[in-house]
Enzyme design. Structure first.
Site, short mmCIF file in Angstrom:
data_model
loop_
_atom_site.label_atom_id
_atom_site.label_comp_id
_atom_site.label_asym_id
_atom_site.label_seq_id
_atom_site.Cartn_x
_atom_site.Cartn_y
_atom_site.Cartn_z
CG HIS A 92 -0.55 0.18 2.50
ND1 HIS A 92 -0.25 -0.86 3.36
CD2 HIS A 92 -0.31 1.31 3.21
CE1 HIS A 92 0.15 -0.38 4.51
NE2 HIS A 92 0.12 0.94 4.45
CG ASP A 110 0.34 -4.15 2.75
OD1 ASP A 110 0.89 -3.58 1.79
OD2 ASP A 110 -0.52 -3.58 3.47
CB SER A 135 2.90 1.82 6.11
OG SER A 135 1.62 1.59 6.53
#
Ligand code: ARG
Length: 717
Positions: A88, A224, A653
């Site tokens: 992402h 991810d 992230s």
């Protein structure tokens, strides 16, 4: 967690509370590990020396950690500048390279050799060279008697000097940031690399498996991750994209462990958390719950529906809006979860409790009364005024309207047209040529039908939900003129305004005149909003200044009140370390969540009719044959994700989760639903970080994508 939202016009800074204690809670500054955390970390299972973690003289672990574009974290995993981050985090780059013919979102992307690695304009990474405590210098001439304005002018002056001195004639980018709301200041010296190329990413069916349904939730089965590479001049210095650049010879890269994780194993996460508000007061909680979050949830909810409708109707539009949709949906769901968490975990009461303790501590002593006595009464006064004016709601309506509407964003970026049309002939022609050259890019991901619909809906909400006195005069005018029918207004707008489409803009530039520009509906609208933003900033700024001061005193007081407690500062997009362990949890009465998920769970979730849960045929095939290579767990299963109790937030992230020997175990990518109020109050029993297991990452690269050459570059242990 990717950094959640960039406030455009009004930078919201809410107030705060403290608390450290549990080893899992806390986002610590790497330069203080030795002093504050090292003993504790060693007890928990760290086997590296403090010098191996953070050193400014030798290469150390910190040199493998970079901020990716200021919104995510990435880590170096090979000698040749190879980076790992989340899917992402690479999503926008993937989206920008995608079209119906090359749909890297759906199909994934793998560079099979260096020549296939794709440049990404505007993307950069920053390496932290060093950080310093500059509190004494910044506050040297600050006196308690100064007004807040005098104080901040003095602080700004010293900071500007410090930055200039440390930049080494522009070689470094220097940042000086406030910590503990202006009680301390630290300087960060960065080296920035701007040629960052896309190397690989799995299809969304793996990298975004579970989609928005599973987002912010455990049990999770998302692969991810995505990969980039840093390029530099042959001598290793940074340079913008050039075909002559070569992969960066990295100072340090993380070795990788494929031994897997056990419950209670020591873990640390290094990265760039964006912002937390752990010192938020009960007044802040109240405003968040009753004004701000409901505004965000409502406005974004309807915008997302509109985007989704357009995306479902046309595969091209689906690619165009994929990245902005994902970003907004992520933020929207985060706020729903945050409100739920704040209520269920009684955060308001907990904050009140701290404030009461604080107040009795202050009242008990004359000198404390002089120093800190104004804090709580100030919070109360400010909150009352803000609530009366519905300030939080207004700011967010303004922000989000300008953020969700690409038309308004484009209009805002091009307000300089007002000057351009007045320029003398030659300069004017030059500026117009420049604008024309940029238009294809500006409108690349723009769909007029969606934008028309969005504009109508956003303006109608503004008109309906914001008290008349606080609306731009212009919105009232429109409402009267179009009899409250904002759809009719938007229809007109999209026929007439130069900003409404690339075609309109080009047409205007063919024959630009001051007269036409003056009448343009887009310019009128954006100017009306900008005027409100300015006015809000002016009227809100006195309150904001007062609030900053109250916060500064409150935090200073709390620290004095708890002299033995180690306080950690709020996240502010500077490098931090959080340590803890691999850990399961109990999300609700009688429910236990294990700390690992496996590929079996992907198959259990499979639903060919729901695009969020499609399983690629090849993945299923590998699973059926149990063809996991060296990446299977001892049990013979393939672990996909695992949990730890590290303290992270948006901006983390892509952060590496690392074991006691400094080896990469996986990548942090999310927080969990039961503790979404975590940015305001850490919940040790419930709060977990969701990580993708490095073995799943390597399995996908090697077995699924056949890009084993990338694994060969890494140091696997
Ligand atoms: N919640 C994740 C974060 O904030 C982002 C996950 C993106 N996935 C999605 N389905 N939108 O970093």
């Amino acid at each position: 967690m990717k950094k959640l939202f960039f406030a455009l016009v009004v930078v919201l800074s809410l107030s705060s509370r403290a608390m450290a204690g549990h080893p899992d809670e806390g986002m610590w500054l790497p330069m203080f590990i030795d002093r504050l955390n090292y003993v504790d970390m060693q007890k928990e299972g760290l086997r590296l020396t403090a010098e191996e973690l953070y050193s400014i003289n030798h290469s150390s672990l910190k040199d493998a950690i970079v901020s990716l574009g200021g919104f995510c974290t990435a880590e170096v995993v090979s000698k040749e500048g190879l980076l790992l981050t989340n899917h992402h985090c690479g999503y926008e780059s993937l989206q920008k390279h995608s079209s119906i013919d090359h749909d890297y979102l759906t199909d994934g992307f793998w560079a099979m050799n260096r020549n296939e690695e794709l440049p990404n304009e505007g993307l950069y990474v920053s390496f932290l060279v060093r950080m310093d405590d500059v509190t004494k210098k910044v506050l040297a001439n600050v006196k308690a008697a100064m007004t807040e304005n005098e104080r901040s002018a003095e602080v700004r002056r010293v900071i500007a000097d410090l930055k200039k001195d440390a930049s080494d004639k522009g070689k470094y980018t220097v940042d000086v940031k406030s910590f503990y709301n202006g009680n301390e200041y630290y300087m960060f010296v960065y080296q920035i690399y701007e040629d960052i190329r896309l190397v690989g990413a799995p299809p969304s069916a793996i990298g975004k498996f579970g989609g928005d349904t599973d987002n912010w939730m455990w049990p999770r089965h998302t692969g991810d991750f995505s990969m980039f590479r840093i390029y530099a001049k042959p001598d290793g210095s940074p340079s913008k994209y050039s075909k002559d650049n070569v992969p960066l010879k990295a100072k340090y890269h993380l070795p990788i462990s494929i031994k897997g994780v056990q419950k209670n194993d020591f873990t640390m996460i290094w990265g760039y958390p964006g912002s937390t508000d752990r010192y938020m007061t009960s007044y802040g909680v109240n405003e968040t719950l009753n004004e701000i979050n409901p505004a965000i949830i409502k406005l974004l909810g309807s915008s997302l529906d509109i985007m989704k409708e357009g995306m479902d109707a046309d595969p091209k539009v689906k690619i165009q809006y994929a990245s902005s949709y994902a970003g907004l949906a992520n933020f929207w769901k985060n706020k729903i979860g945050e409100s739920r968490g704040l209520k269920r975990l009684n955060v308001f009461d907990k904050k009140k409790n701290i404030e009461e303790q604080f107040q009795s501590w202050v009242t008990a002593d004359t000198s404390r009364r002089t120093k800190y006595g104004s804090a709580i009464p100030e919070f109360e006064r400010i909150a009352k005024l803000k609530t009366e004016a519905q300030q939080g709601k207004q700011e967010w309506y303004l922000n989000l309207t300008l953020y969700a509407s690409n038309t308004l964003k484009i209009a805002m970026k091009n307000m300089s047209l007002e000057n351009i049309v007045k320029m003398e002939k030659e300069k004017k022609a030059e500026s117009i040529k420049q604008l024309e050259d940029g238009l294809t890019e500006t409108y690349k991901d723009y769909n007029s039908a969606i934008e028309e619909h969005l504009l109508a809906s956003l303006l109608a909400s503004y008109n309906k939900d914001i008290p008349e006195a606080n609306q731009p005069e212009y919105i009232k005018t429109i409402s009267t003129k179009y009899k409250g029918d904002f759809k009719a207004y938007a229809k007109d707008f999209f026929e007439k305004s130069l900003f409404a489409s690339e075609g309109n803009f080009r047409k205007f530039l063919k024959d630009p005149s001051e007269k036409k520009l003056k009448k343009d509906m887009g310019l009128e609208l954006i100017k009306a909003f900008m005027a409100v933003a300015m006015q809000g900033q002016v009227s809100g700024s006195a309150l904001k200044t007062a609030e900053n001061k109250a916060n500064r005193l409150f935090i200073a007081g709390l620290r004095e009140m708890n002299p033995d407690k180690k306080f950690y500062p709020n996240a502010n997009s500077t490098m931090r370390v959080t340590y803890g362990q691999v850990l399961d949890y109990f999300p609700a009465d009688a429910i236990h969540y294990d700390y690992v998920t496996t590929l079996d769970g992907v198959m259990e979730k499979e639903d060919p009719k729901n695009e969020e849960f499609i399983v690629p045929a090849k993945l299923k095939d590998l699973w059926q044959k149990k063809d996991f290579g060296p990446y299977a767990d001892k049990s013979g299963k393939l672990v996909t994700c695992f949990l730890s109790n590290n303290d992270i937030t948006g901006g983390n992230s892509g952060s590496p989760i690392i074991n006691g020997d400094g080896e990469l175990l996986g990548l942090a990518f999310d927080g969990n639903w039961e503790a979404m109020s975590g940015d305001v109050a850490f919940e040790p029993e419930l709060q977990r970080t969701i990580n993708v297991d490095i073995r799943y990452v390597l399995f996908i690269i090697d077995k699924y994508a056949g890009a084993g050459h990338l694994v060969k570059e890494m140091t696997i242990r």
